[in-house]
Design a protein around this motif. Sequence first.
Motif, PDB file in Angstrom:
ATOM      1  N   ARG A  74      62.624  50.253  46.542  1.00 53.77           N
ATOM      2  CA  ARG A  74      63.805  51.108  46.424  1.00 53.77           C
ATOM      3  C   ARG A  74      64.953  50.591  47.280  1.00 53.77           C
ATOM      4  NH1 ARG A  74      61.094  57.141  46.774  1.00 53.77           N
ATOM      5  NH2 ARG A  74      60.135  57.093  44.717  1.00 53.77           N
ATOM      6  N   VAL A  75      64.644  50.181  48.508  1.00 58.04           N
ATOM      7  CA  VAL A  75      65.684  49.660  49.397  1.00 58.04           C
ATOM      8  C   VAL A  75      66.257  48.361  48.840  1.00 58.04           C
ATOM      9  CG1 VAL A  75      66.075  48.683  51.701  1.00 58.04           C
ATOM     10  CG2 VAL A  75      64.820  50.831  51.441  1.00 58.04           C
ATOM     11  N   LEU A  76      65.394  47.496  48.318  1.00 60.47           N
ATOM     12  CA  LEU A  76      65.880  46.243  47.740  1.00 60.47           C
ATOM     13  C   LEU A  76      66.791  46.489  46.546  1.00 60.47           C
ATOM     14  CD1 LEU A  76      62.724  43.955  47.944  1.00 60.47           C
ATOM     15  CD2 LEU A  76      64.875  43.729  49.201  1.00 60.47           C
ATOM     16  N   VAL A  77      66.418  47.412  45.674  1.00 61.08           N
ATOM     17  CA  VAL A  77      67.266  47.731  44.510  1.00 61.08           C
ATOM     18  C   VAL A  77      68.594  48.311  44.978  1.00 61.08           C
ATOM     19  CG1 VAL A  77      67.472  49.257  42.510  1.00 61.08           C
ATOM     20  CG2 VAL A  77      65.367  47.990  42.896  1.00 61.08           C
ATOM     21  N   PHE A  78      68.558  49.182  45.977  1.00 65.59           N
ATOM     22  CA  PHE A  78      69.796  49.755  46.493  1.00 65.59           C
ATOM     23  C   PHE A  78      70.701  48.673  47.070  1.00 65.59           C
ATOM     24  CE2 PHE A  78      72.214  51.447  50.103  1.00 65.59           C
ATOM     25  CZ  PHE A  78      73.014  52.365  49.426  1.00 65.59           C
ATOM     26  N   VAL A  79      70.133  47.775  47.845  1.00 69.21           N
ATOM     27  CA  VAL A  79      70.937  46.703  48.444  1.00 69.21           C
ATOM     28  C   VAL A  79      71.513  45.794  47.366  1.00 69.21           C
ATOM     29  CG1 VAL A  79      70.803  44.649  49.911  1.00 69.21           C
ATOM     30  CG2 VAL A  79      69.760  46.786  50.665  1.00 69.21           C
ATOM     31  N   LEU A  80      70.713  45.463  46.365  1.00 69.55           N
ATOM     32  CA  LEU A  80      71.225  44.627  45.275  1.00 69.55           C
ATOM     33  C   LEU A  80      72.371  45.312  44.532  1.00 69.55           C
ATOM     34  CD1 LEU A  80      67.936  43.091  43.844  1.00 69.55           C
ATOM     35  CD2 LEU A  80      69.733  41.920  45.121  1.00 69.55           C
ATOM     36  N   LEU A  81      72.230  46.605  44.269  1.00 64.67           N
ATOM     37  CA  LEU A  81      73.303  47.330  43.580  1.00 64.67           C
ATOM     38  C   LEU A  81      74.541  47.459  44.464  1.00 64.67           C
ATOM     39  CD1 LEU A  81      71.302  50.107  41.720  1.00 64.67           C
ATOM     40  CD2 LEU A  81      72.376  48.085  40.742  1.00 64.67           C
ATOM     41  N   LEU A  82      74.351  47.611  45.754  1.00 61.12           N
ATOM     42  CA  LEU A  82      75.486  47.677  46.672  1.00 61.12           C
ATOM     43  C   LEU A  82      76.231  46.347  46.714  1.00 61.12           C
ATOM     44  CD1 LEU A  82      77.027  49.354  48.761  1.00 61.12           C
ATOM     45  CD2 LEU A  82      75.465  48.429  50.489  1.00 61.12           C
ATOM     46  N   VAL A  83      75.500  45.246  46.758  1.00 59.38           N
ATOM     47  CA  VAL A  83      76.137  43.924  46.730  1.00 59.38           C
ATOM     48  C   VAL A  83      76.867  43.718  45.415  1.00 59.38           C
ATOM     49  CG1 VAL A  83      75.647  41.439  46.682  1.00 59.38           C
ATOM     50  CG2 VAL A  83      74.539  42.915  48.379  1.00 59.38           C
ATOM     51  N   LEU A  84      76.279  44.146  44.309  1.00 61.83           N
ATOM     52  CA  LEU A  84      76.934  44.052  43.007  1.00 61.83           C
ATOM     53  C   LEU A  84      78.225  44.865  42.989  1.00 61.83           C
ATOM     54  CD1 LEU A  84      76.728  43.164  39.973  1.00 61.83           C
ATOM     55  CD2 LEU A  84      75.643  45.365  39.579  1.00 61.83           C
ATOM     56  N   ALA A  85      78.183  46.056  43.559  1.00 61.03           N
ATOM     57  CA  ALA A  85      79.373  46.909  43.595  1.00 61.03           C
ATOM     58  C   ALA A  85      80.463  46.282  44.444  1.00 61.03           C
ATOM     59  CB  ALA A  85      79.009  48.292  44.134  1.00 61.03           C
TER      60      ALA A  85
END
Length: 97
Positions: A9-20
């Motif tokens: 979950r943390v990895l997906v959140f970080v990836l989406l934050l970097v994408l944003a």
Amino acid sequence: MKFIVWLIRVLVFVLLLVLALANTQTAELRFLAGYVWQAPLILIGLAFFGVGLLAGLVSAVTPMLRLRMENGRLKRELRVARETPVVREEPPMPPLI
């Protein structure tokens, strides 16, 4: 196991934050009648995600209510069936000769 789930979950959140953060450039969304909406690309994506989520929830309300009503009906039938005494009929006696 819970640690692995939280790590994912943390990895997906970080990836989406970097994408944003990588997609902050302005994009134009052109509607009918000449209306144009200018916003950051991630904001447009988030808006469409929110509209899709809302549409999905609204479309799920009717079946959910129908299932709740059926569940209540079945519980009432089960309660009545449990309260009704069971009458056991004994087989008839054979004729005496």
